[in-house]
Design an enzyme around this catalytic site. Structure first.
Site, PDB file in Angstrom:
ATOM      1  N   LYS A 203     -62.219 -90.100 -24.997  1.00 48.55           N
ATOM      2  CA  LYS A 203     -61.465 -91.292 -24.608  1.00 48.55           C
ATOM      3  C   LYS A 203     -61.277 -91.321 -23.088  1.00 48.55           C
ATOM      4  O   LYS A 203     -61.526 -92.314 -22.432  1.00 48.55           O
ATOM      5  CB  LYS A 203     -60.127 -91.298 -25.342  1.00 48.55           C
ATOM      6  N   GLU A 209     -62.840 -79.271 -21.864  1.00 49.98           N
ATOM      7  CA  GLU A 209     -63.760 -78.681 -22.849  1.00 49.98           C
ATOM      8  C   GLU A 209     -65.009 -79.564 -23.006  1.00 49.98           C
ATOM      9  O   GLU A 209     -66.142 -79.094 -22.966  1.00 49.98           O
ATOM     10  CB  GLU A 209     -63.084 -78.573 -24.229  1.00 49.98           C
ATOM     11  N   GLY A 262     -56.414 -91.337 -29.544  1.00 49.60           N
ATOM     12  CA  GLY A 262     -57.549 -90.440 -29.796  1.00 49.60           C
ATOM     13  C   GLY A 262     -57.666 -90.047 -31.262  1.00 49.60           C
ATOM     14  O   GLY A 262     -58.740 -90.090 -31.857  1.00 49.60           O
ATOM     15  N   ARG A 263     -56.544 -89.658 -31.867  1.00 49.76           N
ATOM     16  CA  ARG A 263     -56.605 -89.171 -33.257  1.00 49.76           C
ATOM     17  C   ARG A 263     -56.734 -90.302 -34.270  1.00 49.76           C
ATOM     18  O   ARG A 263     -56.840 -90.058 -35.458  1.00 49.76           O
ATOM     19  CB  ARG A 263     -55.394 -88.279 -33.543  1.00 49.76           C
ATOM     20  N   GLU A 348     -49.859 -83.667 -34.209  1.00 51.54           N
ATOM     21  CA  GLU A 348     -49.847 -84.194 -32.841  1.00 51.54           C
ATOM     22  C   GLU A 348     -49.008 -85.480 -32.790  1.00 51.54           C
ATOM     23  O   GLU A 348     -48.420 -85.815 -31.768  1.00 51.54           O
ATOM     24  CB  GLU A 348     -51.273 -84.463 -32.335  1.00 51.54           C
ATOM     25  N   HIS A 379     -57.886 -68.845 -54.819  1.00 52.20           N
ATOM     26  CA  HIS A 379     -58.173 -67.409 -54.787  1.00 52.20           C
ATOM     27  C   HIS A 379     -57.800 -66.810 -53.439  1.00 52.20           C
ATOM     28  O   HIS A 379     -58.257 -65.729 -53.082  1.00 52.20           O
ATOM     29  CB  HIS A 379     -59.651 -67.173 -55.105  1.00 52.20           C
ATOM     30  N   LYS A 493     -52.538 -77.267 -20.760  1.00 51.48           N
ATOM     31  CA  LYS A 493     -53.717 -77.714 -19.983  1.00 51.48           C
ATOM     32  C   LYS A 493     -53.500 -77.421 -18.500  1.00 51.48           C
ATOM     33  O   LYS A 493     -54.383 -76.919 -17.809  1.00 51.48           O
ATOM     34  CB  LYS A 493     -53.905 -79.232 -20.123  1.00 51.48           C
TER      35      LYS A 493
HETATM   36  O1  F6P Z   1     -55.243 -82.692 -27.347  1.00 42.76           O
HETATM   37  C1  F6P Z   1     -54.933 -83.765 -26.557  1.00 42.76           C
HETATM   38  C2  F6P Z   1     -55.926 -84.867 -26.686  1.00 42.76           C
HETATM   39  O2  F6P Z   1     -55.582 -85.810 -25.728  1.00 42.76           O
HETATM   40  C3  F6P Z   1     -56.010 -85.481 -28.069  1.00 42.76           C
HETATM   41  O3  F6P Z   1     -54.985 -86.377 -28.318  1.00 42.76           O
HETATM   42  C4  F6P Z   1     -57.357 -86.089 -28.031  1.00 42.76           C
HETATM   43  O4  F6P Z   1     -57.812 -86.456 -29.309  1.00 42.76           O
HETATM   44  C5  F6P Z   1     -58.147 -84.969 -27.397  1.00 42.76           C
HETATM   45  O5  F6P Z   1     -57.261 -84.432 -26.429  1.00 42.76           O
HETATM   46  C6  F6P Z   1     -59.436 -85.359 -26.767  1.00 42.76           C
HETATM   47  O6  F6P Z   1     -59.260 -86.305 -25.755  1.00 42.76           O
HETATM   48  P1  F6P Z   1     -60.455 -87.141 -25.178  1.00 42.76           P
HETATM   49  O7  F6P Z   1     -61.013 -87.988 -26.271  1.00 42.76           O
HETATM   50  O8  F6P Z   1     -59.872 -87.957 -24.062  1.00 42.76           O
HETATM   51  O9  F6P Z   1     -61.505 -86.187 -24.670  1.00 42.76           O
END
Ligand code: F6P
Length: 527
Positions: A203, A209, A262-263, A348, A379, A493
């Site tokens: 987003k 990452e 995002g979620r 979240e 199990h 972060k």
């Molecule tokens: O973990 C924080 C967060 O902002 C989530 O809400 C989101 O889904 C994820 O990081 C990834 O964010 P992006 O889509 O901006 O890379």
């Protein structure tokens, strides 16, 4: 939380104490209609909440809680595009992404539906080119698609691709999320750069990452295809400036909007990996399923409204009984990633301890979510669910039909196990039934809901996911918290950034505390 609501919670505590005098087993024995009265059907999806330790009187008072919290007004505020995510001053409109009714939805005076439709059309066109083999960045059709994203840019699409694998007829799907190089390396090991398409799903297009994985993937592709590298990448983002800087052309950039959390974004361009796997028509069915749940949530009376009932029962367990966890137990192997998806969605969203006005909450909010597919979980950790000192409300999910008619015997066993588990939790086994052996006693009265659906198809998956989204929204309203921000992920972060700087400077004295410094010193020795 208003004093009226606190008072209502006190009334619910009285119901809890009154119900302690009876058991769920007795409730079923005295009322043969309990299942009919305490289940709701929407299309091919049945929600059975009869195995909760509750009765009509308590449920009526729980329903009053929703009225007092002005749920109907707040639901309308969300669907109509009001900026209910107040800490980020944003509307919350994942529902607009599956709004096929053509109804106008205004954000800042502008109808967003034409933008949604236009982006979906672009997504379909690109997906079709890749799926029919006409998109050949290095002269060969695409055989493999790698979605690079994390959190909402990974969990929803990955879960949906796995869940709908019986419908997959496109290129093979892969997902890389972890910044641990092992994730990317293990994925790339079996791939050919010339026939691989990378989707950079983010987003913000700034997530450390994702950008780290994207840059390494780019180098890997470039080593084989040279200047064609850019054509092996597409971007899904709200940040078009950053996607351009990364070198992905506008043509292969699919956008979405800040009013998609995002979620909650799998319904947007973030769902491209799903569309590439199952095709645009099936993706449409997936959106239709979510739309059916949206309509149900908006139109059904609270007492027959699946997400409202799910949410209220959650509050009953969390705030009246004090149960701290909630297990999600899909008896559906292809839903193995559903608990992970729900973990982000629920924890979240509702893992908050201040209310909308910034004042600390006075009651507990979101529970710990965990789960595994049955029968594997049986199990592993079900021992604690049956006989442990913690009571853990469970959601069971199971299809009436599997996708493997030749293995229908397996499905019969799966279904029987699912129903047996909720029955065991509900009825328990008395000391007498256990022939006096206390180790074989089951308390019973352990609550669960069951979702039974015809088959795990795109529409059903869309419905199920949207039901959980709305349940979380309702709980956020009841707890008076903002379910749509996520400030709790920020501090870690920021500190990771600080620690990276210390590592880059090769001087651990800059670490913020003795433990971090000690561990960095030790890691440096190992490295
Ligand atoms: O973990 C924080 C967060 O902002 C989530 O809400 C989101 O889904 C994820 O990081 C990834 O964010 P992006 O889509 O901006 O890379």
């Amino acid at each position: 939380m208003s004093s009226a609501i606190i008072q209502m919670l006190d009334t619910l505590v009285e119901h809890r104490d009154r119900l302690a005098g009876t058991s769920m087993r007795e409730q079923f024995e005295t009322n043969p209609a309990r299942f009919n009265e305490m289940s709701v059907q929407l299309g091919d999806l049945i929600f059975d909440y009869s195995k909760n330790h509750i009765d009509d009187a308590a449920l009526r008072d729980l329903l009053k809680l929703a009225e007092h919290a002005e749920l109907a007004e707040k639901r309308q505020a969300m669907f109509s595009g009001q900026k209910i995510n107040s800490t980020e001053n944003r509307a919350v409109l994942h529902t607009a992404l599956r709004n096929r009714s053509g109804k106008t939805v205004l954000v800042d005076g502008e109808d967003v539906i034409p933008q949604v439709d236009a982006e979906l059309t672009r997504m379909e066109a690109f997906s079709e080119q890749v799926r029919n083999g006409s998109y050949k960045p290095s002269g060969k059709p695409i055989t493999d698609v790698v979605n690079i994203g994390i959190g909402g840019s990974d969990l929803g699409p990955k879960m949906a691709v796995e869940a709908l694998s019986p419908y997959a007829d496109g290129p093979r799907s892969h997902f890389v999320s972890n910044v641990d190089g092992a994730d990317l390396a293990d994925t790339l090991e079996h791939l050919n750069a010339e026939t691989t398409l990378f989707i950079i799903a983010s987003k913000t297009f700034t997530t450390r990452e994702t950008m780290t994985n994207a840059n390494s993937a780019r180098k890997w592709v470039e080593a084989t295809v040279g200047e064609k590298v850019g054509e092996h990448f597409c971007a899904l983002s709200t940040n078009l400036e950053k996607t351009g800087k990364f070198g992905i052309s506008e043509e292969r950039t699919l956008g979405f909007w800040d009013w998609v959390g995002g979620r909650y974004s799998v319904w947007s361009a973030i769902g491209l990996s799903v569309m590439l796997a199952i095709g645009a028509d099936r993706f449409d069915e997936f959106l239709d399923g979510a739309l059916a749940a949206d309509k149900h949530f908006q139109e059904a009376g609270f007492d027959k409204n699946i997400p409202v009932l799910m949410a209220l029962l959650g509050v009953w367990h969390r705030n009246i009984f004090g149960f701290a966890a909630h297990a999600l137990l899909p008896y559906d192997n292809r839903l193995a990633s559903l608990p992970r998806w729900l973990q982000q969605l629920d924890m979240e969203s509702n893992g908050k301890s201040v209310m909308l006005d910034g004042v600390s909450v006075s009651i507990d909010t979101g529970p710990v979510i965990f789960g595994e597919p049955g029968t594997n979980g049986q199990h592993a950790f079900y021992q604690l669910i049956h006989q442990g000192t913690e009571i853990i409300p469970c959601d069971f999910l199971v299809a009436a039909l599997g996708h493997e008619p030749e293995l229908d015997e397996h499905h019969k066993i799966l279904l029987a196990n699912c129903l047996a588990q909720s029955e065991a939790l509900m009825r328990g086994r008395t000391l007498k039934e256990a022939e006096g052996n206390p180790h074989r006693v089951f308390e019973g009265n352990r609550p669960s809901n069951t979702f039974l659906y015809r088959k795990l198809d795109p529409k059903t998956l869309g419905m199920l996911m949207a039901m959980y989204e709305h349940k979380i929204f309702v709980q956020g309203v009841l707890w008076n918290i903002n379910s749509f921000d996520q400030w709790g992920v920020e501090l870690g972060k920021e500190l990771a950034g600080d620690i990276e700087k210390v590592m880059d400077a090769n001087d651990n004295t800059g670490a913020n505390n003795a433990s971090t410094k000690g561990l960095l010193d030790a890691a440096a020795k190992f490295r």
